[in-house]
Design an enzyme around this catalytic site. Structure first.
Site, PDB file in Angstrom:
ATOM      1  N   SER A  74       0.814  -1.355  -0.102  1.00  0.00           N
ATOM      2  CA  SER A  74       0.140   0.107   0.179  1.00  0.00           C
ATOM      3  C   SER A  74       0.846   1.144  -0.175  1.00  0.00           C
ATOM      4  CB  SER A  74      -0.876   0.197   1.342  1.00  0.00           C
ATOM      5  OG  SER A  74      -1.358   1.230   1.464  1.00  0.00           O
TER       6      SER A  74
ATOM      7  N   HIS B 204      -0.884  -1.170  -4.238  1.00  0.00           N
ATOM      8  CA  HIS B 204      -2.254  -1.031  -3.856  1.00  0.00           C
ATOM      9  C   HIS B 204      -2.442   0.619  -3.499  1.00  0.00           C
ATOM     10  CE1 HIS B 204      -5.691  -2.139  -1.287  1.00  0.00           C
ATOM     11  NE2 HIS B 204      -5.502  -1.056  -0.424  1.00  0.00           N
TER      12      HIS B 204
ATOM     13  N   ASP C  16      -4.941   3.528  -2.081  1.00  0.00           N
ATOM     14  CA  ASP C  16      -5.988   3.666  -1.101  1.00  0.00           C
ATOM     15  C   ASP C  16      -6.651   5.114  -1.419  1.00  0.00           C
ATOM     16  OD1 ASP C  16      -6.050   1.346   0.772  1.00  0.00           O
ATOM     17  OD2 ASP C  16      -4.003   1.823   1.433  1.00  0.00           O
TER      18      ASP C  16
ATOM     19  N   MET D   5      -9.371   7.870  -0.314  1.00  0.00           N
ATOM     20  CA  MET D   5     -10.316   8.001   0.722  1.00  0.00           C
ATOM     21  C   MET D   5     -10.918   9.263   0.586  1.00  0.00           C
ATOM     22  SD  MET D   5      -7.699   6.875   4.027  1.00  0.00           S
ATOM     23  CE  MET D   5      -6.910   5.235   3.796  1.00  0.00           C
TER      24      MET D   5
ATOM     25  N   HIS E 147      -8.083   0.892  -4.282  1.00  0.00           N
ATOM     26  CA  HIS E 147      -9.243   0.441  -3.122  1.00  0.00           C
ATOM     27  C   HIS E 147      -9.980   1.565  -2.979  1.00  0.00           C
ATOM     28  CE1 HIS E 147      -9.457  -0.972   1.205  1.00  0.00           C
ATOM     29  NE2 HIS E 147     -10.725  -0.740   0.705  1.00  0.00           N
TER      30      HIS E 147
ATOM     31  N   MET F  98     -12.251   3.712  -0.871  1.00  0.00           N
ATOM     32  CA  MET F  98     -13.062   4.031   0.292  1.00  0.00           C
ATOM     33  C   MET F  98     -13.849   5.206   0.068  1.00  0.00           C
ATOM     34  SD  MET F  98      -9.967   2.493   2.644  1.00  0.00           S
ATOM     35  CE  MET F  98      -8.836   2.868   1.508  1.00  0.00           C
TER      36      MET F  98
ATOM     37  N   MET G 287     -11.167  -6.841   4.681  1.00  0.00           N
ATOM     38  CA  MET G 287     -10.394  -5.832   5.558  1.00  0.00           C
ATOM     39  C   MET G 287     -10.107  -6.324   7.061  1.00  0.00           C
ATOM     40  SD  MET G 287     -10.065  -2.964   4.020  1.00  0.00           S
ATOM     41  CE  MET G 287      -9.312  -2.056   5.039  1.00  0.00           C
TER      42      MET G 287
ATOM     43  N   PHE H 227      -6.957   4.461   7.781  1.00  0.00           N
ATOM     44  CA  PHE H 227      -5.648   4.706   8.258  1.00  0.00           C
ATOM     45  C   PHE H 227      -4.703   3.607   8.185  1.00  0.00           C
ATOM     46  CE2 PHE H 227      -8.516   7.490  10.427  1.00  0.00           C
ATOM     47  CZ  PHE H 227      -8.183   8.686  10.264  1.00  0.00           C
TER      48      PHE H 227
ATOM     49  N   ASP I 249      -6.352  -6.910   3.908  1.00  0.00           N
ATOM     50  CA  ASP I 249      -5.671  -5.492   3.847  1.00  0.00           C
ATOM     51  C   ASP I 249      -5.765  -4.942   5.498  1.00  0.00           C
ATOM     52  OD1 ASP I 249      -5.116  -2.852   3.468  1.00  0.00           O
ATOM     53  OD2 ASP I 249      -6.864  -2.361   2.285  1.00  0.00           O
TER      54      ASP I 249
END
Ligand code: DX5
Ligand code: ZN
Length: 214
Positions: free
Chosen positions: A7, A32, A34, A36, A65, A67, A136, A142, A174
């Protein structure tokens, strides 16, 4: 075959090109990413323009990913930005089946994730559509959190569901994954390993990736 997807939430955002190269040299399979939105999770990270910039300087397949509360609204941006896989959350506000179909129609791997408190049964009705399930193992939002041990049985349960209904589907984990706890997750059936702090914080990144993937 295990895939390791470090990540980049734990990368140096001022030196992303350098850190993407470090991952390539260290033997990562994927990267990966992330995303958000400050709404689905209480944190804001990066968006499609950064995914696009990374895709231009790296050969690593980008495991994006999302979110975010409404992935359907932003989906085309991430597809055009060069995502290899796109994960949406079962708990989001978009139409899950339709969004997964749009991901697949674009030739991108379609993945569905559940948070620690969501049961594996929530995935069942979408299993035929999925290229990957993401369990998850921390509350999303975080990096650097502790692996939630109670999620291990969910990995086994997801493995049984996949083996019974869609054996080609990948099973990703993850959150809080380290070279110490990864063995149990792999025994439970995980075959795509996301790790942020334990890869970027390792004294030897290549060795950490080798141990996570062996
Ligand atoms: C958490 C993210 C994870 C996180 C992993 O919301 O989805 O990908 O960055 O980081 P570590 O491995 O440090 O828990
Ligand atoms: Zn993630």
């Amino acid at each position: 075959m295990i895939k390791v997807s470090p990540s980049i939430l734990s990368a140096d955002f001022a030196n992303l090109e350098r850190d993407m190269k470090r991952l390539e040299v260290a033997g990562a399979d994927w990267a990966h990413v992330d995303v958000m939105d400050g709404h689905f999770v209480p944190n804001i990270s990066i968006g499609a323009p950064v995914v696009r910039a990374i895709s231009k300087v790296s050969k690593l397949p980008l495991d994006v990913h999302l979110m975010i509360s409404d992935p359907a609204f932003y989906l085309d941006d991430f597809i055009k930005a060069g995502a290899y896989a796109i994960t949406i959350h079962e708990e989001c506000d978009s139409d899950i089946g339709e969004t997964l179909r749009r991901i697949k129609d674009a030739g991108v791997l379609a993945a569905l994730s559940i948070k620690p408190k969501t049961p594996v049964s929530a995935l069942e009705k979408y299993i035929d559509l999925l290229d990957m399930v993401l369990i998850m193992t921390v509350e999303p939002g975080f990096g650097g959190q502790k692996f939630i041990e109670d999620c291990l049985p969910k990995i086994s349960e997801a493995r049984s569901l996949i083996d019974a209904k869609n054996p080609a589907c990948l099973l990703e984990i993850d959150g809080g994954v380290t070279t110490e706890n990864v063995e149990r997750a792999k025994e439970a059936g995980a075959n795509v390993i996301v790790a942020g702090s334990s890869v970027f914080g390792a004294p030897d990144m290549a060795e950490a990736i080798r141990l996570l993937g062996k």
